[in-house]
Design an enzyme around this catalytic site. Structure first.
Site, short mmCIF file in Angstrom:
data_model
loop_
_atom_site.label_atom_id
_atom_site.label_comp_id
_atom_site.label_asym_id
_atom_site.label_seq_id
_atom_site.Cartn_x
_atom_site.Cartn_y
_atom_site.Cartn_z
CE LYS A 33 -2.33 2.76 3.46
NZ LYS A 33 -1.37 3.35 4.36
CG ASN A 34 2.24 2.87 3.52
OD1 ASN A 34 1.11 3.29 3.26
ND2 ASN A 34 2.62 2.57 4.75
CB CYS A 37 -4.67 6.41 10.57
SG CYS A 37 -5.16 4.99 9.61
NE ARG A 69 -0.23 10.64 10.12
CZ ARG A 69 -0.66 9.59 9.39
NH1 ARG A 69 -1.89 9.20 9.48
NH2 ARG A 69 0.17 8.95 8.58
N PRO A 70 2.52 16.48 11.51
CG PRO A 70 4.45 17.12 12.65
CD PRO A 70 3.30 16.18 12.71
CG ASP A 110 7.94 20.07 10.35
OD1 ASP A 110 7.14 19.14 10.57
OD2 ASP A 110 9.11 20.06 10.79
CD GLN A 111 11.82 18.21 8.92
OE1 GLN A 111 12.90 18.18 8.33
NE2 GLN A 111 11.55 19.12 9.82
CG ASP A 155 2.72 1.43 9.56
OD1 ASP A 155 2.39 2.28 10.41
OD2 ASP A 155 3.03 1.73 8.40
NE ARG A 190 -7.20 4.99 4.60
CZ ARG A 190 -6.27 5.20 5.52
NH1 ARG A 190 -6.57 5.18 6.79
NH2 ARG A 190 -5.04 5.45 5.17
C1 EPZ Z 1 4.32 6.78 6.59
O1 EPZ Z 1 3.64 7.92 7.11
C2 EPZ Z 1 3.28 5.72 6.43
N1 EPZ Z 1 2.24 6.21 5.53
C3 EPZ Z 1 2.67 5.36 7.79
O2 EPZ Z 1 1.82 4.26 7.59
C4 EPZ Z 1 3.79 4.94 8.75
O3 EPZ Z 1 3.25 4.75 10.03
C5 EPZ Z 1 4.86 6.02 8.82
O4 EPZ Z 1 5.34 6.33 7.48
C6 EPZ Z 1 6.07 5.60 9.65
O5 EPZ Z 1 6.63 4.43 9.13
C7 EPZ Z 1 2.47 6.20 4.22
O6 EPZ Z 1 3.51 5.77 3.73
C8 EPZ Z 1 1.38 6.71 3.36
P1 EPZ Z 1 6.64 9.89 8.65
P2 EPZ Z 1 4.37 9.33 7.09
O7 EPZ Z 1 6.71 11.18 7.92
O8 EPZ Z 1 5.25 9.40 5.90
C9 EPZ Z 1 7.11 13.19 12.13
C10 EPZ Z 1 -0.11 2.98 7.78
O9 EPZ Z 1 -0.75 2.47 8.72
N2 EPZ Z 1 7.10 14.19 11.06
O10 EPZ Z 1 7.72 8.90 8.45
O11 EPZ Z 1 3.33 10.36 7.21
C11 EPZ Z 1 5.77 12.49 12.30
O12 EPZ Z 1 4.89 13.27 13.11
C12 EPZ Z 1 0.43 4.38 7.90
O13 EPZ Z 1 0.09 2.42 6.70
C13 EPZ Z 1 7.32 15.50 11.33
O14 EPZ Z 1 7.49 15.90 12.50
O15 EPZ Z 1 5.23 9.23 8.40
C14 EPZ Z 1 6.17 11.17 12.90
O16 EPZ Z 1 6.35 11.35 14.29
C15 EPZ Z 1 0.06 5.05 9.16
N3 EPZ Z 1 7.34 16.40 10.30
C16 EPZ Z 1 7.55 10.89 12.28
O17 EPZ Z 1 8.00 12.14 11.77
C17 EPZ Z 1 7.15 16.02 9.02
O18 EPZ Z 1 7.19 16.90 8.12
C18 EPZ Z 1 7.54 9.89 11.13
O19 EPZ Z 1 6.52 10.24 10.20
C19 EPZ Z 1 6.92 14.66 8.73
C20 EPZ Z 1 6.89 13.76 9.77
#
Ligand code: EPZ
Length: 419
Positions: free
Chosen positions: A22-23, A117, A122-123, A125-126, A306, A398
């Site tokens: 999916k991802n 979800c 879920r910021p 900013d990066q 996950d 989903r």
């Molecule tokens: C991806 O989300 C996955 N979703 C999530 O899967 C998964 O839980 C997550 O990666 C971590 O492995 C998709 O790929 C569509 P991150 P993502 O940016 O990319 C913080 C599922 O169940 N952060 O790696 O949104 C954030 O808050 C879903 O399939 C910032 O602070 O996750 C988190 O604490 C749920 N600023 C950490 O980084 C940013 O700009 C990791 O988030 C981005 C993220």
């Protein structure tokens, strides 16, 4: 609203075939916007997030032809619109990839603030930092993000946080930029490698995906006329591995990549299970109560967030008291309240939870609180004594293809009831 009715306990036994990830799929689909031509994608999972993404791509001008249940052809020769429907994009998280793709292809993008979800804050900013570093002007207002640039210029981007989404978005925006972009402190998940492989197959020049430094040499154009097969879903495979352990069963998981599952294998062995690696499949079996353990979720190659709720179900029935520390998401223990309705003894506080192992769970009416929690609660229903009604299963649809069918083939007594 549909619900699942599960009668247990069942020891799961047999074979299951894993679908495309999916991802990876929800990043590859928007990446096709970068291609001025036609491409074919195979091994797409048949899940609602994929269907939603296809709908959005069509509203932007892409032409989509379904060749079979898991294979599509996308023609992105003419992208007529860079404003994605706020209504559709704000429904799921991965819509943020439209920003990188549309910026790269057209120099502008407008997308609703991503939903998905409810796992706490879920910021993004990066993501914004990466687009700005490449020269774009980004604005967040009225529930949407707008990005604009005359020309994207390659640069160095240091991610303050290891982020899957921001790493992929930076790659998407940099593929057609002028010059070279370096992403430091990049995420290393298998789906990042898959997106880079897809783009490279279409003519991009991305090196180092899967390590924490990714280099993208901008190219003038991506060509189509090529097909690509989505990587098997690491999280779906891990879900069935943990279902085998929780149910004291014996499952052979086909079409998976065992090295993507190394840390789950290590944890399963630590708590008393057996994992056999057959190259493109694995067999997991367990014939006793798991021993207690401590788990901490981390970015890949650490234990994935996950698969945290699915491990929570296993540890809720372990011998002794276990601990899970969730280091990625603020609010990923909502499922523990549902498990407690089934007789589990879990105390969750903030990002940690203590699991006092019980010898059995009992069926109850429960609610899927998010996608992975939903999968975990199906496992709980299968191993519990008596009947479980699981509600809010649209979360599960989903991201898991035919999940009840796959569990039924393994012996579970599980029915979807359309209400
Ligand atoms: C991806 O989300 C996955 N979703 C999530 O899967 C998964 O839980 C997550 O990666 C971590 O492995 C998709 O790929 C569509 P991150 P993502 O940016 O990319 C913080 C599922 O169940 N952060 O790696 O949104 C954030 O808050 C879903 O399939 C910032 O602070 O996750 C988190 O604490 C749920 N600023 C950490 O980084 C940013 O700009 C990791 O988030 C981005 C993220």
């Amino acid at each position: 609203m549909d619900k699942l009715v599960i009668s247990g306990p069942t020891r799961l036994k047999g074979e299951v075939t894993i679908s495309g990830a999916k991802n990876a799929a929800v990043a590859i689909l928007p990446a096709t916007l970068l291609i001025e031509g036609v491409c074919r994608i195979e091994n797409l999972p048949n899940i609602s997030d994929v269907k939603m993404y296809c709908k959005i791509l069509e509203t932007l001008g892409a032409k989509i032809t379904w060749l079979s249940e898991h294979e599509i052809e996308i023609d992105s020769s003419n992208i007529s619109c860079t404003q994605a429907s706020i209504d559709l994009t704000s429904k799921f998280r991965a819509s943020y990839y439209l920003l990188g793709s549309l910026l790269g292809r057209c120099g502008q993008a407008e997308v609703g603030l991503p939903g998905g979800c409810n796992l706490g804050a879920r910021p993004i900013d990066q993501h914004i930092k990466a687009f700005e570093a490449l020269g774009a002007k980004v604005e967040v207002a009225q529930g949407k993000i707008t990005a604009k640039v005359k020309r994207l210029i390659g640069t160095s981007i240091y991610m303050d946080i290891v982020s899957v989404g921001a790493t992929i978005n930076a790659i998407l925006a940099a593929v057609l930029a002028d010059g070279t972009t370096t992403i430091d402190n990049a995420a290393k998940e298998p789906h990042i490698v898959d997106v880079a492989n897809f783009l490279n197959t279409m003519g991009a020049d991305i090196r180092g995906a899967g390590t924490d430094v990714i280099k993208i040499n901008g190219v003038k154009k991506l060509h189509g006329n090529t097909s690509y097969s989505v990587v098997p879903d690491q999280i779906e495979a891990g879900t069935f591995m943990l279902a085998a352990v929780a149910s004291k069963g014996d499952i052979t998981i086909k079409n998976c990549i065992p090295e993507h599952l190394d840390c789950i294998t290590a944890k399963i062995v630590e708590i008393g299970g057996t994992v056999e690696d057959y190259g493109d499949s694995i067999r997991v079996y367990m014939n006793k109560r798991p021993t207690k353990a401590t788990v901490k979720t981390l970015p890949y190659p650490g234990y994935p967030t996950d698969l945290q709720p699915q491990m929570g179900v296993v540890l809720s029935m372990a011998n002794g008291t276990s601990m899970i520390h969730e280091s990625i998401w603020e609010s990923r223990f909502q499922y523990t309240a549902e498990l407690n309705k089934m007789g589990a003894k879990i105390t969750a506080q903030g990002k940690s939870a203590v699991f006092e192992g019980v010898s059995e769970l009992t069926g109850a009416p429960i609610y899927a609180t998010d996608l992975r929690a939903g999968a975990a609660l199906i496992i709980a229903g299968i191993v519990a004594h008596g009947d479980t009604q699981l509600y809010n299963i649209d979360h599960i649809d989903r991201g898991y293809e035919n999940i009840e069918e796959k569990f039924r083939k393994l012996g579970a007594n599980i029915q979807r009831v359309v209400e």
